[in-house]
Write a protein that holds these residues in place. Structure first.
Motif, short mmCIF file in Angstrom:
data_model
loop_
_atom_site.label_atom_id
_atom_site.label_comp_id
_atom_site.label_asym_id
_atom_site.label_seq_id
_atom_site.Cartn_x
_atom_site.Cartn_y
_atom_site.Cartn_z
N GLY A 177 51.74 96.12 49.08
CA GLY A 177 53.14 95.70 48.96
C GLY A 177 53.97 95.95 50.20
N THR A 178 53.42 96.71 51.16
CA THR A 178 54.15 96.93 52.42
C THR A 178 54.24 95.61 53.18
N THR A 179 55.42 95.34 53.72
CA THR A 179 55.62 94.11 54.48
C THR A 179 55.90 94.45 55.93
N MET A 180 55.95 93.42 56.75
CA MET A 180 56.23 93.60 58.17
C MET A 180 57.65 94.13 58.42
N ASP A 181 58.50 94.07 57.41
CA ASP A 181 59.87 94.56 57.56
C ASP A 181 60.00 96.05 57.29
N ALA A 182 58.92 96.71 56.91
CA ALA A 182 58.98 98.13 56.59
C ALA A 182 59.43 98.94 57.82
N PRO A 183 60.30 99.92 57.63
CA PRO A 183 60.80 100.70 58.77
C PRO A 183 59.69 101.30 59.63
N ILE A 184 58.57 101.70 59.04
CA ILE A 184 57.50 102.34 59.79
C ILE A 184 56.85 101.38 60.79
N LEU A 185 57.08 100.07 60.64
CA LEU A 185 56.48 99.09 61.54
C LEU A 185 57.45 98.59 62.61
N ARG A 186 58.60 99.19 62.70
CA ARG A 186 59.59 98.77 63.67
C ARG A 186 59.64 99.74 64.86
N THR A 187 60.36 99.35 65.92
CA THR A 187 60.50 100.22 67.10
C THR A 187 61.98 100.31 67.49
N PRO A 188 62.81 100.95 66.69
CA PRO A 188 64.24 101.02 67.00
C PRO A 188 64.52 101.86 68.25
N ARG A 189 65.39 101.37 69.09
CA ARG A 189 65.72 102.07 70.33
C ARG A 189 66.21 103.49 70.07
N GLU A 190 67.01 103.66 69.01
CA GLU A 190 67.58 104.98 68.76
C GLU A 190 66.51 106.03 68.45
N ALA A 191 65.35 105.60 67.96
CA ALA A 191 64.28 106.56 67.65
C ALA A 191 63.67 107.13 68.93
N ILE A 192 63.33 106.26 69.87
CA ILE A 192 62.73 106.76 71.11
C ILE A 192 63.79 107.44 71.98
#
Length: 239
Positions: A182-197
């Motif tokens: 059920g995990t989709t490509m929109d899941a937060p764990i699959l993103r690379t937000p600038r604020e995280a790095i």
């Protein structure tokens, strides 16, 4: 967009050599020293255009993640397991904000992060990977680049490059049942937000003594890592 062919599923989806990045003091990082990737699997083909196999493999995953997917490397490859954060597992926290995951990693896992960095090979190529090659690997690589004197924007740009291969990462994880149904490509764990790095960069560079002060305060082997930086970024003012 997902990858589905057998050939694609047997090819690293998020692998790159960290050579060619600009460093303070002039010059660029050397090729064939540091490679980052998503997880290798037993049926994978060797990547083209990279020194293979690497001299040292630093696997950042929790040992329970491997299961039947553990790779048997040639006997002359040094394989080191250094778990840095169970909280960054794509199979457990797919919907958790990355800023929260990275905050926990930096606030409570500094000694685990430096322990992984201390395993970088001072004479041969090092491959560092986790499952997706994005979060645990992204944090370790960002710290290594900062210690080598790579400018912050280049660190951020390299982190964002994972977006180019995330569809392939997702397909490989899903094919091997390494991600929740059920995990989709929109899941937060699959993103690379600038604020995280940026959180990682601010923590490391904002420490007393800067990046090297952070590294030493968290138990890093300064002499060893300076030798490694001498190979990776010979023109760096940070050697």
């Amino acid at each position: 967009m997902t990858l589905s062919s057998d050939a694609d599923l047997r090819t690293f989806a998020n692998i790159r050599d960290l050579g060619g990045l600009p460093v303070a003091g002039g010059g660029v990082t050397a090729h064939n020293v540091l490679i980052r990737s998503d997880a290798p699997y037993p049926d994978d083909e060797d990547p083209a255009g990279l020194p293979w196999p690497p001299a040292t493999v630093v696997d950042l995953r929790d040992p329970t993640e491997l299961g039947s997917m553990a790779v048997t490397w040639p006997p002359d490859v040094r394989v080191v397991h250094r778990q840095v954060s169970s909280g960054a597992r794509v199979d457990r926290l797919a919907d958790t904000a990355l800023v929260d995951i990275y905050t926990a990693m930096m606030r409570t896992g500094g000694h685990r992060l430096t322990a992984a960095l201390d395993e970088f090979d001072a004479t041969g190529a090092t491959l560092v990977h986790c499952a997706a090659g994005k979060d645990r690997t992204g944090v370790i690589v960002a710290i290594a680049l900062l210690l080598a004197g790579v400018d912050e924007q280049s660190v951020i740009d390299d982190y964002h490059r994972t977006e180019d291969g995330i569809a392939g990462v997702f397909a490989r994880l899903r094919h091997r049942k390494r991600i929740p149904v059920g995990t989709t490509m929109d899941a937060p764990i699959l993103r690379t937000p600038r604020e995280a790095i940026e959180l990682v960069i601010d923590d490391v560079t904002g420490a007393p003594g800067g990046a090297w002060g952070w590294f030493e305060a968290n138990g890093g082997d300064v002499a060893h890592f300076q030798r490694w930086v001498g190979r990776f970024a010979p023109g760096s003012a940070h050697v």
